[in-house]
Design a protein around this motif. Structure first.
Motif, PDB file in Angstrom:
ATOM      1  N   ASP A  34     -15.853  35.047  45.147  1.00  0.00           N
ATOM      2  CA  ASP A  34     -15.140  33.977  44.911  1.00  0.00           C
ATOM      3  C   ASP A  34     -13.842  33.833  45.738  1.00  0.00           C
ATOM      4  OD1 ASP A  34     -13.700  33.086  41.697  1.00  0.00           O
ATOM      5  OD2 ASP A  34     -15.105  32.003  43.055  1.00  0.00           O
ATOM      6  N   ALA A  35     -13.514  34.883  46.432  1.00  0.00           N
ATOM      7  CA  ALA A  35     -12.190  34.566  47.167  1.00  0.00           C
ATOM      8  C   ALA A  35     -12.379  33.640  48.114  1.00  0.00           C
ATOM      9  CB  ALA A  35     -11.720  35.984  47.858  1.00  0.00           C
ATOM     10  N   HIS A  76     -13.489  28.706  48.762  1.00  0.00           N
ATOM     11  CA  HIS A  76     -12.871  27.589  49.423  1.00  0.00           C
ATOM     12  C   HIS A  76     -13.273  27.460  50.891  1.00  0.00           C
ATOM     13  CE1 HIS A  76     -10.949  27.215  45.382  1.00  0.00           C
ATOM     14  NE2 HIS A  76     -10.010  28.103  45.790  1.00  0.00           N
ATOM     15  N   ASP A  77     -14.396  27.008  51.149  1.00  0.00           N
ATOM     16  CA  ASP A  77     -14.809  26.739  52.517  1.00  0.00           C
ATOM     17  C   ASP A  77     -14.715  25.370  53.140  1.00  0.00           C
ATOM     18  OD1 ASP A  77     -18.332  26.735  51.957  1.00  0.00           O
ATOM     19  OD2 ASP A  77     -16.587  25.911  50.863  1.00  0.00           O
ATOM     20  N   GLU A  78     -14.314  24.609  52.253  1.00  0.00           N
ATOM     21  CA  GLU A  78     -14.027  23.276  52.176  1.00  0.00           C
ATOM     22  C   GLU A  78     -12.709  22.968  52.672  1.00  0.00           C
ATOM     23  OE1 GLU A  78     -17.880  21.481  50.057  1.00  0.00           O
ATOM     24  OE2 GLU A  78     -16.201  20.979  48.947  1.00  0.00           O
ATOM     25  N   LEU A  79     -12.491  21.868  53.392  1.00  0.00           N
ATOM     26  CA  LEU A  79     -11.141  21.395  53.752  1.00  0.00           C
ATOM     27  C   LEU A  79     -10.523  20.706  52.288  1.00  0.00           C
ATOM     28  CD1 LEU A  79     -11.906  20.274  57.471  1.00  0.00           C
ATOM     29  CD2 LEU A  79     -10.238  22.089  56.412  1.00  0.00           C
ATOM     30  N   ARG A  91     -20.618  16.482  54.540  1.00  0.00           N
ATOM     31  CA  ARG A  91     -19.100  16.868  54.699  1.00  0.00           C
ATOM     32  C   ARG A  91     -18.341  16.780  55.780  1.00  0.00           C
ATOM     33  NH1 ARG A  91     -16.955  22.695  54.564  1.00  0.00           N
ATOM     34  NH2 ARG A  91     -18.996  23.386  54.329  1.00  0.00           N
ATOM     35  N   ASP A 103     -15.007  14.737  56.895  1.00  0.00           N
ATOM     36  CA  ASP A 103     -13.957  15.436  57.752  1.00  0.00           C
ATOM     37  C   ASP A 103     -13.598  14.476  58.750  1.00  0.00           C
ATOM     38  OD1 ASP A 103     -14.954  19.056  57.286  1.00  0.00           O
ATOM     39  OD2 ASP A 103     -13.902  17.783  56.050  1.00  0.00           O
ATOM     40  N   ARG A 163      -2.627  23.435  49.911  1.00  0.00           N
ATOM     41  CA  ARG A 163      -3.941  23.623  49.929  1.00  0.00           C
ATOM     42  C   ARG A 163      -4.412  24.868  50.962  1.00  0.00           C
ATOM     43  NH1 ARG A 163      -7.969  18.899  49.790  1.00  0.00           N
ATOM     44  NH2 ARG A 163      -6.754  18.604  47.781  1.00  0.00           N
ATOM     45  N   TYR A 164      -3.695  24.609  52.018  1.00  0.00           N
ATOM     46  CA  TYR A 164      -3.935  25.539  53.270  1.00  0.00           C
ATOM     47  C   TYR A 164      -3.250  26.946  53.485  1.00  0.00           C
ATOM     48  CZ  TYR A 164      -6.543  21.334  54.453  1.00  0.00           C
ATOM     49  OH  TYR A 164      -7.494  20.125  54.362  1.00  0.00           O
ATOM     50  N   ASP A 198      -4.231  29.474  52.372  1.00  0.00           N
ATOM     51  CA  ASP A 198      -5.073  30.563  52.591  1.00  0.00           C
ATOM     52  C   ASP A 198      -5.404  30.755  54.136  1.00  0.00           C
ATOM     53  OD1 ASP A 198      -8.105  28.976  51.750  1.00  0.00           O
ATOM     54  OD2 ASP A 198      -6.409  28.548  52.952  1.00  0.00           O
ATOM     55  N   VAL A 249     -12.464  31.132  57.425  1.00  0.00           N
ATOM     56  CA  VAL A 249     -13.778  30.468  57.231  1.00  0.00           C
ATOM     57  C   VAL A 249     -14.596  30.278  58.595  1.00  0.00           C
ATOM     58  CG1 VAL A 249     -14.982  28.705  56.168  1.00  0.00           C
ATOM     59  CG2 VAL A 249     -13.234  29.557  55.159  1.00  0.00           C
ATOM     60  N   ASN A 251     -12.760  25.245  60.881  1.00  0.00           N
ATOM     61  CA  ASN A 251     -11.964  24.903  59.531  1.00  0.00           C
ATOM     62  C   ASN A 251     -10.553  25.228  59.590  1.00  0.00           C
ATOM     63  OD1 ASN A 251     -10.947  26.575  56.813  1.00  0.00           O
ATOM     64  ND2 ASN A 251     -12.526  25.386  56.300  1.00  0.00           N
ATOM     65  N   LYS A 306      -9.171  30.125  38.684  1.00  0.00           N
ATOM     66  CA  LYS A 306      -8.603  31.565  38.563  1.00  0.00           C
ATOM     67  C   LYS A 306      -7.159  31.225  38.558  1.00  0.00           C
ATOM     68  CE  LYS A 306      -9.941  33.181  42.446  1.00  0.00           C
ATOM     69  NZ  LYS A 306     -10.207  34.250  43.776  1.00  0.00           N
ATOM     70  N   TRP A 363      -3.920  25.754  44.867  1.00  0.00           N
ATOM     71  CA  TRP A 363      -4.940  25.106  45.680  1.00  0.00           C
ATOM     72  C   TRP A 363      -5.273  24.070  44.438  1.00  0.00           C
ATOM     73  CZ3 TRP A 363     -10.153  24.551  44.241  1.00  0.00           C
ATOM     74  CH2 TRP A 363     -10.879  23.988  45.155  1.00  0.00           C
ATOM     75  N   TYR A 367     -17.156  13.322  50.660  1.00  0.00           N
ATOM     76  CA  TYR A 367     -17.307  14.511  50.235  1.00  0.00           C
ATOM     77  C   TYR A 367     -17.880  14.542  48.721  1.00  0.00           C
ATOM     78  CZ  TYR A 367     -14.463  17.785  52.685  1.00  0.00           C
ATOM     79  OH  TYR A 367     -13.863  18.861  53.757  1.00  0.00           O
TER      80      TYR A 367
END
Lengths: 10, 212
Positions: free
Chosen positions: A3-4, A7-10, B5, B9, B47-48, B50, B56, B60, B114, B122, B164
């Protein structure tokens, strides 16, 4: 995919 | 990664480049809402987060840096660059965009996948992005006629999340357990907000004239 990195999408 | 996708992008990247082109070359931000740009800077910043913790791919990370850098530099240009700031239509760009931030934050605290700091922020960025275009659309209606670059910018920005949606449909059917209702609904709402813009855009586009 664990799960961590769920988020593999932008 | 799938073609939808990647197309999404690239469309998003194109929208940012069109806006930077307009602001940097003709030193004008006429018809562009600073408030929408500020909201987008917050969207990418939340959002970013992470970007430092989860890697990734090079693509990315590179794209995240591009979107972060461009959104903040557009806000900087519109706020502080003398020539550009002069073309900013402060009187018309009055949508109370800060009123959008709190409800999105509350909603993210209530509905998320979560309950962790990064995940809530996010999710907040998803909700905020869905409504971030509102100040721009309101400004568009007030200024009636806009130049082609601004029209292209809005069209590309609206189109990327639509692509998307196709990506999510594709991943739903090709990847087991790929279900993200929050992302899907937020993306759908975001794209639907552009519906009437798309309508007028295609009307004008077919007519071969500027977007009115």
């Amino acid at each position: 995919k664990d799960d961590a990195a769920a988020h593999d999408e932008l | 990664m799938n073609i939808f996708r990647l197309a999404g992008d690239m469309t998003h990247l194109a929208s940012v480049l069109v806006l930077l082109l307009k602001i940097h070359t003709i030193k004008s931000c006429a018809g562009v809402s600073l408030r929408t740009q500020e909201l987008y800077a917050i969207v990418f910043a939340t959002r970013y987060l992470d970007i430092f913790t989860s890697f990734v791919s090079v693509y990315n990370t590179f794209m995240k840096l591009v979107f972060l850098g461009s959104s903040f530099s557009i806000v900087w240009y519109m706020r502080y660059h003398k020539a550009v700031h002069r073309t900013y239509d402060r009187e018309q760009d009055t949508f109370r965009h800060w009123f959008l931030v709190l409800p999105c934050l509350v909603l993210a605290l209530l509905i998320h996948e979560k309950f962790t700091f990064l995940e809530v922020l996010w999710t907040f960025s998803l909700y905020l992005e869905a409504v971030a275009i509102l100040p721009q659309l309101v400004l568009l209606q007030r200024t009636r006629n806009i130049d082609n670059l601004t029209g292209q910018y809005i069209f590309l920005l609206g189109g990327y999340r639509g692509l998307y949606i196709l990506n999510w449909i594709y991943r739903y059917f090709t990847e087991p357990h790929f279900v993200h209702w929050i992302t899907w609904i937020a993306g759908l709402v975001q794209t639907l907000l552009y519906a009437d813009f798309f309508y007028y855009y295609f009307l004008r586009f077919i007519g071969g004239r500027g977007v009115e």
